[in-house]
Design a protein around this motif. Structure first.
Motif, short mmCIF file in Angstrom:
data_model
loop_
_atom_site.label_atom_id
_atom_site.label_comp_id
_atom_site.label_asym_id
_atom_site.label_seq_id
_atom_site.Cartn_x
_atom_site.Cartn_y
_atom_site.Cartn_z
N GLY A 221 0.81 -1.21 0.00
CA GLY A 221 0.00 0.00 0.00
C GLY A 221 0.84 1.26 0.00
N LYS A 222 1.97 1.24 -0.66
CA LYS A 222 2.92 2.36 -0.66
C LYS A 222 2.34 3.57 -1.39
N VAL A 223 2.50 4.74 -0.80
CA VAL A 223 2.10 6.01 -1.42
C VAL A 223 3.35 6.87 -1.57
N ILE A 224 3.65 7.27 -2.79
CA ILE A 224 4.78 8.17 -3.05
C ILE A 224 4.27 9.60 -2.89
N ASP A 225 4.68 10.27 -1.81
CA ASP A 225 4.16 11.60 -1.53
C ASP A 225 5.20 12.69 -1.64
N SER A 226 6.39 12.34 -2.14
CA SER A 226 7.41 13.35 -2.45
C SER A 226 8.24 12.82 -3.61
N ASP A 227 8.88 13.71 -4.34
CA ASP A 227 9.65 13.29 -5.51
C ASP A 227 10.64 12.19 -5.11
N THR A 228 10.65 11.10 -5.87
CA THR A 228 11.41 9.91 -5.50
C THR A 228 12.11 9.35 -6.73
N LEU A 229 13.34 8.91 -6.55
CA LEU A 229 14.10 8.26 -7.62
C LEU A 229 14.40 6.82 -7.22
N LEU A 230 14.02 5.88 -8.09
CA LEU A 230 14.32 4.47 -7.87
C LEU A 230 15.54 4.07 -8.70
N GLU A 231 16.47 3.37 -8.05
CA GLU A 231 17.68 2.90 -8.72
C GLU A 231 17.58 1.40 -8.97
N ALA A 232 18.35 0.91 -9.95
CA ALA A 232 18.41 -0.52 -10.22
C ALA A 232 19.02 -1.25 -9.04
N GLY A 233 18.69 -2.49 -8.90
CA GLY A 233 19.19 -3.32 -7.80
C GLY A 233 18.19 -4.43 -7.55
N ARG A 234 17.74 -4.54 -6.34
CA ARG A 234 16.73 -5.55 -6.03
C ARG A 234 15.38 -5.14 -6.62
N PRO A 235 14.59 -6.12 -7.09
CA PRO A 235 13.24 -5.77 -7.52
C PRO A 235 12.39 -5.30 -6.35
N ILE A 236 11.35 -4.57 -6.66
CA ILE A 236 10.39 -4.12 -5.66
C ILE A 236 9.09 -4.89 -5.88
N VAL A 237 8.63 -5.58 -4.85
CA VAL A 237 7.38 -6.34 -4.93
C VAL A 237 6.27 -5.48 -4.34
N ILE A 238 5.23 -5.25 -5.15
CA ILE A 238 4.15 -4.34 -4.78
C ILE A 238 2.92 -5.13 -4.34
N TYR A 239 2.49 -4.91 -3.11
CA TYR A 239 1.23 -5.46 -2.61
C TYR A 239 0.26 -4.29 -2.40
N ASP A 240 -1.02 -4.54 -2.64
CA ASP A 240 -2.08 -3.56 -2.35
C ASP A 240 -1.87 -2.26 -3.10
N SER A 241 -1.22 -2.31 -4.26
CA SER A 241 -1.06 -1.21 -5.19
C SER A 241 -0.04 -0.16 -4.72
N LEU A 242 0.40 0.63 -5.70
CA LEU A 242 1.35 1.71 -5.50
C LEU A 242 0.74 2.97 -6.06
N SER A 243 0.75 4.05 -5.27
CA SER A 243 0.14 5.31 -5.69
C SER A 243 1.18 6.43 -5.71
N VAL A 244 1.05 7.30 -6.72
CA VAL A 244 1.87 8.50 -6.81
C VAL A 244 0.94 9.70 -6.66
N LYS A 245 1.16 10.49 -5.64
CA LYS A 245 0.25 11.60 -5.34
C LYS A 245 0.35 12.71 -6.38
N GLU A 246 -0.70 13.49 -6.48
CA GLU A 246 -0.74 14.62 -7.40
C GLU A 246 0.40 15.58 -7.11
N GLY A 247 1.05 16.06 -8.16
CA GLY A 247 2.16 17.01 -8.00
C GLY A 247 3.49 16.37 -7.69
N VAL A 248 3.54 15.03 -7.61
CA VAL A 248 4.76 14.30 -7.24
C VAL A 248 5.25 13.50 -8.44
#
Length: 488
Positions: free
Chosen positions: A163-190
């Protein structure tokens, strides 16, 4: 252990029916001849890549007695004993840690068999790269002979987001995969940015909801990957990753704008990218050098917004590969290939409309330049266009299309119409079309009708295809997102 217990309880019952247990017979003989051996359905029980700390699916091993007499198995054990990460059930008996991961006294009468079930939970290894792990299942016969079967798995550490919510500008780098449960949201303006090699594994039903902005910047050798989290197999020849509808999809919400997807791979979803209605004054989506493949709904849905799509493949979808409903959209050097193998009621390769949910949406601009649009059906381009108010503007330039030949010379310019059954058309024009194993390579074969059918004017926008092959160095650019390369 509880999960394995439930699975094993059902599986043992089924296995008993399959194996055909022999009724009690006092005359049945057992041998201790050291030449009498068990046979196995495989010499290695192989688990596909398993996400660390998450239990694997259950694998089955069949143990056969093909001798003229019965065989008694004195014990079955795991070589690593209590240090093992595998869980094994032999004919209904667990190899319990309390007993040193072993069980005793099994009989396999002549012509009979028993079932072995195995699971594994890989420990975290603290590394980005996958790590192999194995153990040996050892069968000791009454004769003293030992036989063994290897258990092998590969573990992959991952970040788990629930249930992760991205609420500030975020950069993802290569490496381990990210497993998403309960969806991933990016907030407006982010903005959520992704560097080359980032991999997002979505659990069943999980989506990517984008109210803000995505900037996914992959490369030819390190695409950004959006896929399901099933890393095991449906059958020995068929990974779940080659089948559709194992996660939701990517939805660009009404407030989302300025999304950039370059060298991304989106597959095994319930839909690909859905672009919700918004102003056509601002670009909602730029999708380039990418693949949307094998999804259980629409591949790319553009609903009254502004989108640019170039050098991109959208293929094998239960819904339409591409649906453009109103708005402004331009496709350059794209391959839309509708060969969805799982359901004959598949959608079209391309669907155009200026009406949606009983409302009119002007189709301001729908241009297809140097594109290849094909599929199984005789006509893979359909739509619902009402031009009563002169609110429809679409154009096909230097395209190869599997559709009914049009007499509209202003809208269909230098178009080649695929004829079903002609050499180099449909599935026969592609490098690989393996419907037994569901493996496809939509690069062009030497006989493809799409060769040299594009216009240099449009090809200059994308002078190389997604594999880096030049479009501007031979007799003429090919239609579609891939340029034929001799000798590949």
């Amino acid at each position: 252990m509880r999960r394995l217990s439930v699975i094993i309880s059902v599986a043992v019952a089924l296995c008993g029916a399959v194996c055909g247990f022999t009724a009690c017979d006092e005359s049945v003989s057992f041998t201790t001849n050291r030449a009498a051996l068990l046979s196995f359905s495989t010499d290695t029980v192989q688990f596909d890549t398993v996400i660390s700390t998450i239990g694997s699916s259950t694998r089955q091993l069949m143990v056969y007695n093909r001798n003229g007499d019965g065989l008694r198995i004195a014990s079955v054990r795991l070589q690593k004993g209590n240090d093992t990460h595998f869980r094994v059930n032999v004919d209904g008996s667990y190899l319990e840690p309390e007993s040193g991961a072993r069980a005793y006294d099994f009989e396999v009468r002549k012509g009979d068999s028993i079932c072995v079930f195995a699971e594994v939970t890989m420990p975290e290894n603290g590394q980005d790269a996958p790590v192999a792990l194995d153990d040996t299942l050892i069968f000791t016969l009454e004769s003293g002979v030992e036989q063994s079967v290897m258990l092998a798995a590969v573990g992959q550490d991952a970040y788990l987001w629930r249930g992760k919510v991205i609420d500030s500008d975020t950069l993802l780098e290569a490496g381990r995969p990210i497993v998403i449960y309960d969806s991933l949201s990016v907030k407006e303006g982010v903005t959520l940015s992704m560097n080359p090699g980032v991999e997002l594994y979505f659990h069943d039903g999980a989506n990517l909801w984008v109210h803000g902005r995505i900037a996914a910047a992959g490369t030819m050798t390190q695409p950004v990957v959006f896929r399901g989290d099933r890393t095991d197999r449906m059958f020995d020849y068929l990974p779940y990753d080659n089948t559709p509808s194992h996660w939701g999809g990517i939805r660009l919400e009404k407030t989302s704008a300025g999304n950039l997807f370059d060298y991304v791979d989106i597959h095994s979803a319930s839909y690909g990218i859905a672009c919700d209605s918004s102003s056509t004054d601002t670009t909602k989506l730029t999708l380039t050098n990418s693949v949307i493949h094998n999804v259980g709904g629409e591949g790319l849905g553009i609903y009254h917004c502004r989108a640019y799509v170039g050098n991109t493949q959208v293929s094998n979808t239960l819904g339409h590969c591409v649906a453009v409903v109103g708005g402004w959209a331009e496709f350059v050097q794209c391959t839309l290939a509708q060969f969805y193998p799982w359901d004959a009621s598949r959608g079209d390769a391309l669907y155009l409309s200026n009406r949606w949910l009983e409302m009119d949406y002007p189709l301001e601009h729908a241009y297809f330049l140097n594109c290849l649009v094909t599929g199984y059906a005789d006509d893979v381009i359909m739509g619902n266009l009402k031009d009563d108010q002169n609110d429809v503007d679409y154009y096909f330039g230097n395209c190869v299309l599997r559709t009914v030949e049009s007499e509209d010379a202003a809208r269909f310019v230098n178009v080649v119409y695929e004829k079903k059954g002609d050499q180099g058309t449909g599935q026969d024009q592609f490098k690989r079309f393996d419907t037994d194993n569901y493996l496809y390579d939509f690069r062009l074969d030497s006989l493809s009708v799409a060769r040299d059918k594009g216009a240099l004017e449009w090809a200059k926008r994308y002078p190389t295809d997604p594999y880096g092959v030049s479009r501007v160095s031979d007799a003429g650019p090919d239609a579609g997102c891939y340029e034929f390369a001799p000798g590949e």
